[in-house]
Write a protein that holds these residues in place. Sequence first.
Motif, mmCIF file in Angstrom:
data_model
loop_
_atom_site.group_PDB
_atom_site.id
_atom_site.type_symbol
_atom_site.label_atom_id
_atom_site.label_comp_id
_atom_site.label_asym_id
_atom_site.label_seq_id
_atom_site.Cartn_x
_atom_site.Cartn_y
_atom_site.Cartn_z
ATOM 1 N N LYS A 277 8.650 5.680 6.780
ATOM 2 C CA LYS A 277 9.576 5.136 7.776
ATOM 3 C C LYS A 277 11.026 5.188 7.326
ATOM 4 O O LYS A 277 11.921 5.485 8.110
ATOM 5 C CB LYS A 277 9.206 3.684 8.101
ATOM 6 C CG LYS A 277 7.963 3.552 8.929
ATOM 7 C CD LYS A 277 7.584 2.098 9.125
ATOM 8 C CE LYS A 277 6.201 1.981 9.728
ATOM 9 N NZ LYS A 277 5.699 0.602 9.687
ATOM 10 N N ARG A 278 11.284 4.873 6.048
ATOM 11 C CA ARG A 278 12.675 4.781 5.590
ATOM 12 C C ARG A 278 13.242 6.092 5.088
ATOM 13 O O ARG A 278 14.442 6.184 4.844
ATOM 14 C CB ARG A 278 12.826 3.684 4.541
ATOM 15 C CG ARG A 278 12.174 3.925 3.239
ATOM 16 C CD ARG A 278 12.368 2.723 2.302
ATOM 17 N NE ARG A 278 11.374 2.700 1.274
ATOM 18 C CZ ARG A 278 11.334 3.521 0.243
ATOM 19 N NH1 ARG A 278 12.263 4.430 0.095
ATOM 20 N NH2 ARG A 278 10.377 3.422 -0.658
ATOM 21 N N ILE B 168 -1.287 2.158 0.661
ATOM 22 C CA ILE B 168 -0.875 2.799 1.924
ATOM 23 C C ILE B 168 0.235 2.004 2.615
ATOM 24 O O ILE B 168 1.092 2.587 3.273
ATOM 25 C CB ILE B 168 -2.094 3.014 2.865
ATOM 26 C CG1 ILE B 168 -2.979 4.154 2.335
ATOM 27 C CG2 ILE B 168 -1.664 3.301 4.299
ATOM 28 C CD1 ILE B 168 -2.366 5.545 2.362
ATOM 29 N N MET B 169 0.254 0.693 2.440
ATOM 30 C CA MET B 169 1.351 -0.108 2.999
ATOM 31 C C MET B 169 2.694 0.380 2.456
ATOM 32 O O MET B 169 3.683 0.453 3.182
ATOM 33 C CB MET B 169 1.164 -1.601 2.660
ATOM 34 C CG MET B 169 0.004 -2.234 3.367
ATOM 35 S SD MET B 169 -0.228 -4.022 3.106
ATOM 36 C CE MET B 169 0.917 -4.507 1.879
ATOM 37 N N ILE B 170 2.726 0.730 1.184
ATOM 38 C CA ILE B 170 3.961 1.211 0.552
ATOM 39 C C ILE B 170 4.286 2.622 1.053
ATOM 40 O O ILE B 170 5.447 2.944 1.311
ATOM 41 C CB ILE B 170 3.822 1.173 -0.984
ATOM 42 C CG1 ILE B 170 3.609 -0.276 -1.438
ATOM 43 C CG2 ILE B 170 5.034 1.790 -1.667
ATOM 44 C CD1 ILE B 170 3.129 -0.438 -2.857
ATOM 45 N N ILE B 171 3.267 3.452 1.224
ATOM 46 C CA ILE B 171 3.470 4.813 1.742
ATOM 47 C C ILE B 171 4.015 4.745 3.167
ATOM 48 O O ILE B 171 4.919 5.501 3.524
ATOM 49 C CB ILE B 171 2.149 5.632 1.699
ATOM 50 C CG1 ILE B 171 1.591 5.712 0.277
ATOM 51 C CG2 ILE B 171 2.346 7.015 2.298
ATOM 52 C CD1 ILE B 171 2.491 6.363 -0.741
ATOM 53 N N ASP B 172 3.485 3.821 3.983
ATOM 54 C CA ASP B 172 3.997 3.621 5.346
ATOM 55 C C ASP B 172 5.498 3.360 5.331
ATOM 56 O O ASP B 172 6.262 3.975 6.071
ATOM 57 C CB ASP B 172 3.312 2.416 6.011
ATOM 58 C CG ASP B 172 2.061 2.785 6.763
ATOM 59 O OD1 ASP B 172 1.919 3.947 7.174
ATOM 60 O OD2 ASP B 172 1.217 1.888 6.949
#
Length: 195
Positions: free
Chosen positions: A189-190, A181-185
């Motif tokens: 955002k980008r 989920i950190m990567i999905i966040d």
Amino acid sequence: MIQYPSGKKVNSKQKSLGITSRRGMSLEEDINKTNEAYLFKDRAVVHKKPTPIQIVNVDYPSRNKAKITEAYFRHASTTDYQGVYQGYALDFEAKETKNKTLFPLASLHEHQLNHIKAVKRHGAIAFLIIRFNALDETYLIFAEDLIKHINQDDVRSLSIQWIRSVGYEVSGTYQVPCDYIMIIDDYIKRSSYDK
């Protein structure tokens, strides 16, 4: 890097998280444990999809000891996991390999790839999580990168170099061993990702 007597290198980030090796834990177990943590913390709702089977024969020696003795797959399954995160549909497949240099695309079935393409086309955040067991490395590759690469050439495998350059290494902790989920966040955002 710190060299331990076992010969396994552990970087300082892993050491600070208390992670030295995931050996003995399968990728599926790690993702399931991660999804339970996400659910408990009300961070995301993601579940493993059951494989559709047709039960043909059951042995009933007693009511509480029923045992399936014959069953068949109804049809090919799609991807392993589905869920929702902050209003975004998530759909992904998880694969492991013992290979140190590549991930063979034969491990990703055509119907799974077609499903990933379809859910991506319909707005889901679709991706593949690959674990290289021998290297103790896990990567997330977004569907658009995977599809673009496969469509460019007659690709039969994904090299570790390509995966490291395009994919995102998935880190974790004891409670959240595969924190994708950190990567999905970061992806949300980008990108100009619309719901």
